[in-house]
Design a protein around this motif. Structure first.
Motif: not given
Lengths: 178, 78
Positions: B32-43
């Motif tokens: 899931l981390r691959r699909f979120t930004t460093d700030r935690g938003r969904m890409i």
């Protein structure tokens, strides 16, 4: 016919072993008393949570998979709510139409990995997507950062953009300012 | 605006359609981390290339993971 459920819950990190066992027996006994079947009860260990819950920053994650019915889930969640040591829980249905007499518990226990940390060699070679040594996420994140979309959460300096692409992006941003 | 430049876009394929063995799961933090930004938003999907079906499932998985404190709602420091 029963449904398959998984309940993931977070306990306080500094519990003595007895408390741990007490919660385990409480849950498994309750499930089995009501006609459910335990598939697996795993302690996934302590993990730093993404944000503190009840001022606790670390949590002990426990994974419980079982066959049961909606009533059984209700009881499990009620017990977890009453347990002071539990910080949070979540139950997800994994499938339905299981007959405990024919269900292969041993096989179902096999491919459960804490937090999805499955061994990398399980992934087939030559497949596109997330293969060994390739981080699509980094690629996508860079694209996102470079896309120049309005985004309040980019708290870092503007990245260096490639020569060709840079001009176009700079032009676009200039327009917006006027 | 200056002359429009020609690009060769890398054709994006939905990661979950391409790799049938890739199971989407809210507990799979690394995935899931691959699909979120460093700030935690969904890409967004136009950047990751996910198909609509899998993006929907992905957004649910990310939201579930947030509830269980596996992913941040907002990451203040990274």
């Amino acid at each position: 016919m029963l449904r398959k459920y998984e309940t993931l819950f977070i306990l306080r990190p500094d519990l003595p072993a007895e408390t741990f066992d007490r919660i385990k027996t409480k849950l498994t006994e309750s499930v089995e008393r009501d006609g459910g079947h335990t598939v697996t009860y795993m302690d996934w260990g302590k993990r730093k949570m993404a944000y503190p819950i009840e001022s606790v920053s670390k949590g002990n994650y426990v994974y419980y998979r079982y066959l049961g019915t909606g009533e059984i889930v209700k009881e499990v969640e009620r017990l977890l709510r009453m347990t002071d040591e539990s910080l949070r829980y979540m139950t997800v249905v994994l499938g339905e139409g299981f007959d405990p007499a024919t269900f292969d518990f041993e096989a179902d226990r096999k491919d459960i990995y804490p937090f999805g940390a499955r061994p990398r060699e399980d992934r087939p070679d030559g497949m596109p997507g997330f293969d060994q040594g390739m981080d699509d996420g980094a690629y996508a994140r860079d694209r996102y950062r470079d896309s120049g979309m309005p985004d309040g959460d980019r708290g870092r300096p503007a990245p260096e953009v490639g020569a060709g692409e840079g001009d176009a992006a700079a032009d676009k941003m200039g327009e917006g300012d006027n | 605006m200056a002359t429009r430049k020609k690009f060769f876009y890398r054709r994006k394929v939905c990661s979950f359609c391409a790799d049938k063995n890739l199971k989407l799961d809210y507990k799979d933090v690394g995935l899931l981390r691959r699909f979120t930004t460093d700030r935690g938003r969904m890409i967004p999907r136009r950047i990751t290339g996910c198909c609509a079906k899998h993006q929907r499932a992905l957004s649910l998985a990310i939201k579930n993971a947030r509830v269980m404190a596996l992913l941040p709602f907002v990451a203040k420091d990274f």
